[in-house]
Design a protein around this motif. Structure first.
Motif, mmCIF file in Angstrom:
data_model
loop_
_atom_site.group_PDB
_atom_site.id
_atom_site.type_symbol
_atom_site.label_atom_id
_atom_site.label_comp_id
_atom_site.label_asym_id
_atom_site.label_seq_id
_atom_site.Cartn_x
_atom_site.Cartn_y
_atom_site.Cartn_z
ATOM 1 N N ARG A 1 -7.102 4.438 7.174
ATOM 2 C CA ARG A 1 -7.834 5.027 6.213
ATOM 3 C C ARG A 1 -8.451 3.532 5.635
ATOM 4 N NH1 ARG A 1 -11.998 8.346 5.325
ATOM 5 N NH2 ARG A 1 -11.823 9.141 3.087
ATOM 6 N N LYS A 2 -7.770 2.561 5.317
ATOM 7 C CA LYS A 2 -8.360 1.346 5.030
ATOM 8 C C LYS A 2 -9.454 0.624 5.853
ATOM 9 C CE LYS A 2 -5.717 -2.366 4.739
ATOM 10 N NZ LYS A 2 -4.742 -3.526 4.411
ATOM 11 N N ALA A 3 -9.239 0.859 7.168
ATOM 12 C CA ALA A 3 -10.274 0.194 8.251
ATOM 13 C C ALA A 3 -11.554 1.204 7.988
ATOM 14 C CB ALA A 3 -9.679 0.402 9.379
ATOM 15 N N GLN A 4 -11.523 2.406 7.729
ATOM 16 C CA GLN A 4 -12.384 3.599 7.359
ATOM 17 C C GLN A 4 -13.398 2.970 6.202
ATOM 18 O OE1 GLN A 4 -10.528 7.311 7.516
ATOM 19 N NE2 GLN A 4 -10.570 7.385 9.957
ATOM 20 N N LEU A 5 -12.520 2.625 5.262
ATOM 21 C CA LEU A 5 -13.241 2.485 3.785
ATOM 22 C C LEU A 5 -13.503 0.903 3.749
ATOM 23 C CD1 LEU A 5 -10.869 4.663 1.624
ATOM 24 C CD2 LEU A 5 -13.021 5.348 2.898
ATOM 25 N N ALA A 6 -13.403 0.213 4.795
ATOM 26 C CA ALA A 6 -13.406 -1.267 4.352
ATOM 27 C C ALA A 6 -15.014 -1.563 4.120
ATOM 28 C CB ALA A 6 -13.111 -1.951 5.811
ATOM 29 N N GLU A 7 -15.891 -0.876 4.483
ATOM 30 C CA GLU A 7 -17.154 -1.313 4.165
ATOM 31 C C GLU A 7 -17.778 -0.892 2.743
ATOM 32 O OE1 GLU A 7 -19.786 -2.463 6.245
ATOM 33 O OE2 GLU A 7 -18.317 -2.700 7.504
ATOM 34 N N PHE B 1 -18.234 20.458 -0.207
ATOM 35 C CA PHE B 1 -17.662 20.443 -1.609
ATOM 36 C C PHE B 1 -15.901 20.039 -1.478
ATOM 37 C CE2 PHE B 1 -15.790 22.984 -5.100
ATOM 38 C CZ PHE B 1 -16.331 22.075 -5.882
ATOM 39 N N GLN B 2 -15.296 20.878 -0.678
ATOM 40 C CA GLN B 2 -13.868 20.567 -0.571
ATOM 41 C C GLN B 2 -13.439 19.294 -0.164
ATOM 42 O OE1 GLN B 2 -11.691 22.504 -1.392
ATOM 43 N NE2 GLN B 2 -13.176 24.012 -1.892
ATOM 44 N N TYR B 3 -14.540 18.465 0.646
ATOM 45 C CA TYR B 3 -14.239 17.007 1.018
ATOM 46 C C TYR B 3 -14.686 16.118 -0.226
ATOM 47 C CZ TYR B 3 -15.637 12.525 3.332
ATOM 48 O OH TYR B 3 -15.541 11.205 3.628
ATOM 49 N N LEU B 4 -15.542 16.394 -0.986
ATOM 50 C CA LEU B 4 -15.759 15.727 -2.080
ATOM 51 C C LEU B 4 -14.851 15.719 -3.119
ATOM 52 C CD1 LEU B 4 -19.771 16.368 -2.523
ATOM 53 C CD2 LEU B 4 -18.707 14.416 -1.729
ATOM 54 N N SER B 5 -14.546 17.009 -3.565
ATOM 55 C CA SER B 5 -13.527 17.401 -4.624
ATOM 56 C C SER B 5 -12.065 17.020 -4.098
ATOM 57 C CB SER B 5 -13.513 18.664 -5.098
ATOM 58 O OG SER B 5 -13.400 19.605 -3.955
ATOM 59 N N ASN B 6 -11.739 16.671 -2.938
ATOM 60 C CA ASN B 6 -10.391 16.350 -2.466
ATOM 61 C C ASN B 6 -10.640 15.100 -1.442
ATOM 62 O OD1 ASN B 6 -8.506 18.677 -3.309
ATOM 63 N ND2 ASN B 6 -10.447 19.684 -2.735
ATOM 64 N N PHE B 7 -11.273 14.099 -1.887
ATOM 65 C CA PHE B 7 -11.330 12.988 -1.305
ATOM 66 C C PHE B 7 -10.222 12.338 -0.972
ATOM 67 C CE2 PHE B 7 -12.825 8.549 -0.499
ATOM 68 C CZ PHE B 7 -13.677 8.627 0.192
ATOM 69 N N ASP B 8 -9.870 12.047 0.289
ATOM 70 C CA ASP B 8 -8.566 11.472 0.929
ATOM 71 C C ASP B 8 -8.654 10.025 1.071
ATOM 72 O OD1 ASP B 8 -6.173 11.301 2.039
ATOM 73 O OD2 ASP B 8 -6.832 11.649 4.097
ATOM 74 N N ILE B 9 -8.016 9.343 0.166
ATOM 75 C CA ILE B 9 -7.771 7.914 0.082
ATOM 76 C C ILE B 9 -6.728 7.522 0.787
ATOM 77 C CG2 ILE B 9 -9.266 7.605 -2.117
ATOM 78 C CD1 ILE B 9 -6.406 6.890 -3.211
ATOM 79 N N ALA B 10 -5.691 8.465 1.345
ATOM 80 C CA ALA B 10 -4.532 8.382 2.134
ATOM 81 C C ALA B 10 -3.645 7.105 1.280
ATOM 82 C CB ALA B 10 -4.894 7.759 3.416
ATOM 83 N N PRO B 11 -3.193 7.487 -0.054
ATOM 84 C CA PRO B 11 -2.516 6.419 -0.808
ATOM 85 C C PRO B 11 -1.211 5.990 -0.104
ATOM 86 C CG PRO B 11 -2.479 8.617 -1.736
ATOM 87 C CD PRO B 11 -3.381 8.799 -0.707
ATOM 88 N N ASN B 12 -0.963 4.728 0.042
ATOM 89 C CA ASN B 12 0.337 4.215 0.673
ATOM 90 C C ASN B 12 1.280 3.726 -0.485
ATOM 91 O OD1 ASN B 12 1.619 3.552 2.880
ATOM 92 N ND2 ASN B 12 1.145 1.248 2.559
ATOM 93 N N THR C 1 -11.647 -1.455 -3.049
ATOM 94 C CA THR C 1 -11.114 -3.023 -2.700
ATOM 95 C C THR C 1 -10.840 -3.407 -1.305
ATOM 96 O OG1 THR C 1 -8.892 -2.841 -3.211
ATOM 97 C CG2 THR C 1 -10.329 -2.985 -5.238
ATOM 98 N N HIS C 2 -10.704 -4.624 -1.106
ATOM 99 C CA HIS C 2 -10.329 -4.748 0.327
ATOM 100 C C HIS C 2 -8.836 -4.197 0.841
ATOM 101 C CE1 HIS C 2 -9.158 -8.405 -1.545
ATOM 102 N NE2 HIS C 2 -8.133 -8.661 -0.714
ATOM 103 N N ARG C 3 -8.173 -4.171 -0.318
ATOM 104 C CA ARG C 3 -6.628 -3.555 -0.080
ATOM 105 C C ARG C 3 -6.541 -2.049 -0.409
ATOM 106 N NH1 ARG C 3 -5.905 -8.637 -2.506
ATOM 107 N NH2 ARG C 3 -6.017 -7.669 -4.683
ATOM 108 N N GLY C 4 -7.517 -1.475 -1.197
ATOM 109 C CA GLY C 4 -7.343 -0.249 -1.582
ATOM 110 C C GLY C 4 -8.106 0.496 -2.382
#
Length: 392
Positions: free
Chosen positions: A200-206, A316-327, A230-233
């Motif tokens: 997920r970090k790679a997907q959100l890197a931008e 709507f479900q995607y926005l209201s349950n945005f998956d950051i995949a916390p580690n 951030t570049h870490r999360g």
């Protein structure tokens, strides 16, 4: 051998406050710290401008296994009491958010006030001082240090927690507490950025460096404030706040469009059938984030009239349950505070004296009292330091 009334271990916010308060009462006070400079965390907090209190500080803004413990001190030394102190010294400060007071220029201005108070009170400050041994004797405490031996009637532990070890944080205060049989409630880093899983970090890197208003929910508590990629999360006020209530492995909900309802999305199709959902989202979210969402929902560029109810609901479900995949979190390295600490059921809420050892006191972050982000932890430092200073 140097005989004094009070030894304060720790030249941070609570320690300096306690030392000056006690010395003004005529006590002979010495402050010991292993660091080469007093108040290092004060200087670096709030981006170097120190969010030194919150005018809305109340017990509800603090976490503790004993939630009633902080009530007395916060009542006896309020935010206004501390503002009155800095006003007497002419500190320039600003209210950056409702109730949150910051130094207008530099946190050094605030530290200078505390050190001036220390000097005026007659308390002595000894830096670069390593403590070798503490021996509790009948009615007195012997403290052996790299700068000689001291005997005192009252020993105050103001060592803080484990957060930001590069600033000198250690677990020494907990060791002193354990020495006399105190229970230490489990500690962990808090008010700290969250790391995310590698894929997920790679997907959100931008998205690194952009911020958006979100709501973060964990353990039934919600904060609606900005989140920073951030570049870490992820970091930012909402994320730091929620780490007081969230632990790795537990559920964490992130809504990246908290003001948006499903009806808003349906109304766009009804009222503006030629407009796209891409344009609609670009008005409320950073464009780089919308670009990421388009990867999941390529139809965002189409006219809204062509979009089905199921597609809208999926968005709507995607926005209201945005998956950051916390580690996990970044840990003590960047944490603003340490959750847990000395069990407050074993400490007087009036005097801050240990119920296990006469003449031993605990104040500030070493105790199991943790405030929300926004100046609350500094207010706890001032209040606990002042109140203990009245009794040592």
């Amino acid at each position: 051998m140097d005989n004094v009334d009070v030894i304060v271990i720790g030249a941070g916010a609570s320690g300096l406050m306690c030392a000056a308060t006690a010395a003004y009462r005529g006590k002979k006070v010495v402050v010991l710290d292993h660091a080469n400079k007093a108040g290092k965390k004060i200087l670096m907090s709030g981006g170097g401008r120190c969010n030194f209190t919150n005018m809305d500080a109340a017990p509800k803004h603090f976490l503790s296994d004993n939630p009633h413990f902080c009530i007395s001190a916060l009542r006896r030394f309020s935010s206004q009491d501390f503002v009155d102190l800095v006003d007497r010294h002419g500190l320039d400060y600003v209210e950056k958010a409702p109730g949150q007071l910051f130094c207008e220029h530099s946190a050094k201005d605030l530290l200078d006030i505390l050190l001036t108070e220390l000097e005026w009170s007659g308390a002595e400050l000894k830096l670069n001082t390593k403590i070798h041994n503490i021996d509790f004797q009948d009615g007195q405490t012997l403290v052996k240090t790299s700068q000689g031996h001291f005997v005192c009637e009252s020993l105050v532990v103001a060592t803080g927690g484990l957060s930001i070890p590069t600033m000198g944080a250690t677990g020494f205060g907990y060791e002193i507490a354990k020495q006399v049989g105190h229970d230490i409630l489990a500690t962990r880093a808090s008010l700290v950025p969250i790391t995310i899983q590698p894929d997920r970090k790679a997907q959100l890197a931008e998205l690194s460096g952009i911020a958006c208003d979100i709501s973060a929910t964990a353990d039934g508590v919600t904060f609606q404030e900005p989140m920073l990629f951030t570049h870490r999360g992820v970091s930012g006020p909402s994320i730091l706040q929620i780490t007081n209530f969230w632990q790795p492995g537990e559920e964490l909900n992130i809504n990246i469009a908290p003001t948006l309802s499903i009806d808003n999305l349906l109304e766009l199709r009804q009222n503006s059938p030629k407009k796209s959902y891409e344009g609609f989202l670009s008005n409320i979210l950073p464009k780089r984030l919308v670009e990421l969402i388009k990867i999941e929902f390529p139809w965002l560029t189409e006219r809204s009239a062509q979009i089905s109810n199921d597609q809208i609901d999926s968005l709507f479900q995607y926005l209201s349950n945005f998956d950051i995949a916390p580690n996990g979190t970044e840990g003590y390295r960047t944490a603003e505070v340490t959750l847990g600490g000395v069990n407050t059921n074993e400490v007087s809420s009036k005097t801050f004296e240990s119920q296990k050892q006469k003449g031993l006191y605990f104040i500030g972050e070493v105790l199991d009292v943790t405030g929300w982000l926004g100046g609350y932890n500094f207010q706890w430092a001032w209040a606990s330091g002042y109140c203990a200073g009245q009794y040592v």
